[in-house]
Motif scaffolding. Structure first.
Motif: not given
Length: 952
Positions: A415-418, A430-434, A439-444, A453-461
């Motif tokens: 559930h973490k993004v590093k 480290t971002f632990s909001e999910h 399932t996916g990460v992308q830079f602007s 994106s995550s299986l918890d039903g949210t896409v976070r920026a």
């Protein structure tokens, strides 16, 4: 495109199993990460993973006192002697069983190896052995009735303290000595976790699993125990023992079992008082014995929180007399011996601490936990972290590079993004909001924010500058998002659903859902925006065996469908936006033209993924090959090649138009993972079937089952122990094209170009030689010398030529360069700027190259400009930190000088203008008039007065 990629670093995996080691200077800590070793440089804030690789996971490591040799032993007892100077394996040695502990002697002449209940003492590799085999066995000793858990050398390297699982501690000598006898110390009720000698003496401290600490005082010191003097008539020791029918050990293991008294064989016979007095005198004849000074219980405080708390690791610093005890509750305590006064305590996590160690000075404590893969270095005096790193608890599922290649973002099933820095290898946020798997990460494209994106039903920026989650995108109904993408402008975010077969489009600025794209009849597994700034083309792939081409600026969900032969697993856009590559479940990669939707090329890569077979598979490796496929593909910077990885240990690079395999990389050779062998081990095949299918239950470990649950591919396996399979979840090229990264079971593997090994000339002719290049440089033919060095393509020669050209001639040389050599010169200058301190000199080269050739089309490629931007960003950050430090230091010094001048003026002492000859006399008067407490204040005062004098 060059493909001389070599293993560069391993990120995302901080610690796996085994013990930690500090280097002799105390600035670096060595951590075993699976079947590799990582060195964390705490002074320069960098990490380096050695290219040395073992066949299984490392469990024990030992570093020589001079820091040049490292002994690493894996879980199968295979030892490697590694030279840290050349980072190569010097020798290999096979122990028959698992090694519990390895330790070098303080003088570096011996090292001890504990295997089961036997101690092996080897001569340390070096010139003194005089043999080709570095592992020269000098002596072996039967230490206990159960496995050995700890080894500690005395400070004079003559004695060994051996902690055992049978609750006893044994003290032995490596050779025959006077006034010494092999001693066994008891008194513990649980296995020994650590036993430690004091500095300069034989006093001992023993610690058991239940937190019981015993302090022992030895009756003799080092000076009282000497080598025996052999007379001319004395028989050699080995002959004398053979006559007696004994063994070849220096001391018999049956003597002095209790460490204080000898056992009398005739004690049952009746004795008179006179004979009893004589026997008591015989018992006290030996002068070497241990006396217990005290017994303490260290687990009282942890047991208040958890009754099952026990000591898992311990370390002792002989110079400072500080003992650290780590517990299964994730807390550690520092004690001062021999008074056993607690001086510090801290809880770092809820998982057990697996290993602890002190640096040579005793100021830093390194602790590691295998449960969460955490490693930290704590300075207990100032109570602050020197380093704190933690990898993903489970597998990484996705990775992405920042547009300049400086950062790597990873998302895991924990559930973490590093975010990782590619230059030093550390995770800095480290971002632990999910709340579910990422399932996916992308830079602007502007590197200002990151989406996941995550299986918890949210896409976070996430804001990369302020490190916060500033946007959370949701759908009208709960959806498990399987992929995410950002358009080139950074204004649109799109995500595909896994359980709901729809695509959702949001606006970043408004934070609102703009449109729902429907049309797929299966889970949307891959999605990608066109890299062209003016285009809004979107490609989506699904398990319904189709890919769809969308135009996000048009309404009514208009799209074009391309049918595939199998389920779509991944898609990728070519850098020019004209072609798309699609990976399918049948192991093929198909290339289409975006505008005409016609097939351009096809690659069949199933045979290139290998045919590994699991130990519990009921099918053959040939049949198992049919399940292989690519899960992630990526175009190279020039668009000619494709990097692909999937359900295998191999990562492949294909030429798109030719459709052939150019190079294949093996991610790991670690046989601690499953599905690496192509055939079953016949030793496990019996008349009752495959023994790997039999559940192995261990009562001591809580009855854990060694077979995983049927059908489970990833995620938490509950309390079951199993061998994970090697998988490559995601592969990405660096925007600069100099490296690529793969998220696999081992961690985040980074491979970079190794130009120093491969001879790769460009447009070479007979007259182009290194000698001719140096001669042209001496004759001041700078343009000719530079072109010849670029043709030879040797970095050392290019460096010497560029730095040999005067600054006044740089502009003239750049203007005379042909177009094809201008780009190569910019690449060379970019690499040199990253490492060289001559910043202004190389910036002059960059300015001249961009001024003279920047207005021409297709001279400088995109990845070269990104590499230049990355080098300039690193130099800017380094200079910015240095200037800020100097700025604030000068501000503090000027304020202190001003305050001291005011105080001296209030006391009637007036500073007058002095020349250089009177400066020393005034300094002496100022020192005596000031109330300085220590030498540090004196040096600061001297600097302040120098500054004030210069200002006057």
């Amino acid at each position: 495109m060059k493909f001389s990629y070599k293993f560069s670093n391993l990120l995302g995996t901080i610690y796996r199993n085994g013990n930690l080691c500090f280097t002799p200077d105390g600035n670096s800590v060595i951590s075993p990460v699976g079947n590799r070793l990582t060195i964390f440089d705490l002074k320069n804030n960098t990490t380096k993973t050695l290219t040395v690789e073992s066949g299984f996971n490392y469990t024990s490591i030992a570093l020589s006192p001079n820091g040049s040799q490292l002994i690493a032993v894996n879980e199968k007892g295979q030892a490697q002697l590694i030279s840290l100077l050349s980072c190569a394996v010097v020798h290999r040695h096979k122990f028959q069983n698992k090694v519990n502990h390895v330790q070098y002697s303080p003088d570096g002449l011996h090292f001890a190896v504990a295997k089961e209940n036997i101690i092996f003492i080897f001569k340390a590799p070096g010139e003194l052995t005089g043999e080709y085999n570095p592992f020269v066995l000098e002596k072996h000793h039967l230490a206990a009735y159960d496995d050995i858990t700890w080894i500690d050398w005395s400070s004079d390297s003559r004695f060994l303290a051996i902690g055992c699982r049978d609750n006893s501690t044994k003290i032995i000598a490596i050779r025959k000595l006077n006034n010494f006898r092999t001693t066994i110390l008891g008194g513990h009720t649980e296995p020994i976790v650590g036993c430690f000698f004091d500095h300069g003496c034989l006093d001992l401290n023993t610690l058991s699993r239940n937190g019981q600490l015993c302090i022992w005082k030895c009756s003799l010191g080092y000076s009282d125990i000497q080598m025996p003097e052999r007379t001319a008539n004395q028989e050699p020791e080995e002959k004398r023992i053979k006559k007696k029918g004994g063994n070849t050990d220096d001391e018999s293991d049956d003597d002095f079992e209790n460490g204080i008294e000898e056992k009398n064989d005739d004690e049952n016979n009746p004795k008179d008082d006179e004979n009893q007095v004589k026997d008591d005198d015989k018992k006290k004849l030996h002068l070497f014995y241990y006396k217990k000074l005290g017994r303490h219980y260290l687990a009282d405080e942890p047991k208040k929180e958890n009754r099952d708390a026990h000591v898992t690791a311990a370390a002792y610093n002989q110079k400072t007399h500080i003992l650290v005890a780590a517990f299964s509750t994730g807390s550690f305590y520092l004690y001062e011996l021999p008074e056993v006064n607690i001086i510090h305590s801290l809880s770092i996590s809820d998982y057990a601490i697996s290993s602890v160690c002190f640096n040579p000075t005793g100021d830093w404590v390194a602790m590691a936990s295998s449960g969460v893969g955490q490693l930290l270095v704590w300075e207990w005096q100032s109570e602050q972290y020197i380093m704190k790193q933690q990898g993903h608890n489970s597998e990484m599922s996705c990775i992405t590079y920042s547009p300049d290649g400086q950062y790597i973002a990873t998302g895991g099933q924990d559930h973490k993004v590093k975010l990782w820095n590619t230059s030093n290898g550390f995770c800095f946020v480290t971002f632990s909001e999910h709340t579910s798997s990422v399932t996916g990460v992308q830079f602007s494209k502007n590197k200002k924010f990151l989406v996941s994106s995550s299986l918890d039903g949210t896409v976070r920026a996430y804001d990369i500058i302020r490190y916060r989650n500033f946007r959370t995108f949701t759908s009208p109904r709960p959806v498990q998002f399987a992929c995410v993408a950002i358009d080139h402008s950074g204004e649109l975010i799109v995500a595909g659903g896994q359980d709901v077969f729809e695509i959702y489009l949001w606006s970043v600025k408004l934070g609102k859902l703009l449109e729902i794209l429907s049309g797929h009849e299966g889970p949307v597994t891959a999605i990608a925006f066109s890299p062209i700034p003016t285009a809004s083309t979107l490609i989506s792939g699904s398990w319904d065996k189709t890919i769809k081409v969308w135009n996000c600026l048009e309404s009514n969900s208009d799209h074009e469908t391309i049918d595939m032969m199998s389920d779509v697993t991944c898609v990728a856009f070519k850098p020019n936006g004209e072609e798309i590559a699609v990976g399918t479940l049948n192991g093929n990669i198909t290339v289409f033209d975006v505008k005409t939707t016609t097939q351009i090329a096809s690659i069949e890569g199933r045979n290139d993924l290998g045919s590994g077979r699991s130990a519990i598979d009921l099918i053959t490796s040939k049949k198992n090959k049919e399940t292989k496929c690519f899960k992630s593909i990526e175009y190279s910077a020039d668009g000619e090649c494709i990097l692909a990885g999937g359900k295998s240990q191999f990562v492949c690079i294909y030429h798109v138009m030719e459709g052939m395999l150019l190079k294949k990389f093996a991610i790991t050779q670690n046989k601690s993972f499953d599905s690496l062998d192509e055939s079953l081990n016949r030793r496990k095949m019996t008349e009752f079937g495959n023994m790997a299918l039999v559940e192995k239950r261990e009562d001591l470990e809580g009855g854990n089952v060694m077979i995983r649950l049927p059908g489970v591919q990833k995620g938490d396996m509950a309390s079951r122990h199993f061998m994970p399979e090697v998988n490559v979840y995601c592969v990405r090229f660096s925007p600069t094209g100099q490296s690529w990264a793969a998220a696999c079971t081992e961690g985040l593997m980074v491979y970079s170009l190794d130009k120093g090994v491969v001879f790769d000339p460009f447009d070479l002719s007979m007259e182009v030689t290194p000698k001719a290049t140096v001669q042209s440089l001496k004759e001041q033919e700078y343009s000719k010398a530079l072109i010849m060095s670029l043709k030879l393509n040797e970095i050392n020669l290019i460096t010497s030529v560029i730095e040999g050209i005067p600054l006044s001639n740089v502009e003239l040389v750049c203007s005379s360069l042909p177009n094809e050599y201008a780009h190569r010169t910019l690449q060379a200058v970019t690499g040199l700027l990253r490492k060289s301190p001559h910043i202004e000199f190389y910036l002059r080269w960059v300015c001249c190259l961009l001024t003279q050739h920047g207005n021409k089309d297709n001279i400088f490629q995109h990845h070269s400009l990104l590499g230049l931007h990355e080098s300039l960003s690193r130099k800017y950050e380094m200079l910015n930190k240095m200037c800020d430090f100097n700025k604030y230091t000068l501000t503090v010094l000027s304020k202190v000088g001003e305050m001291r001048r005011k105080s001296s003026a209030a006391n009637g002492e007036i500073l007058s203008e002095t020349n250089d000859e009177d400066l020393d006399e005034n300094m002496i008067l100022l020192r005596t008039s000031s109330n300085l407490e220590n030498n540090d204040d004196l040096s600061e005062f001297e600097e302040d007065e120098n500054m004030s004098t210069d200002e006057d």
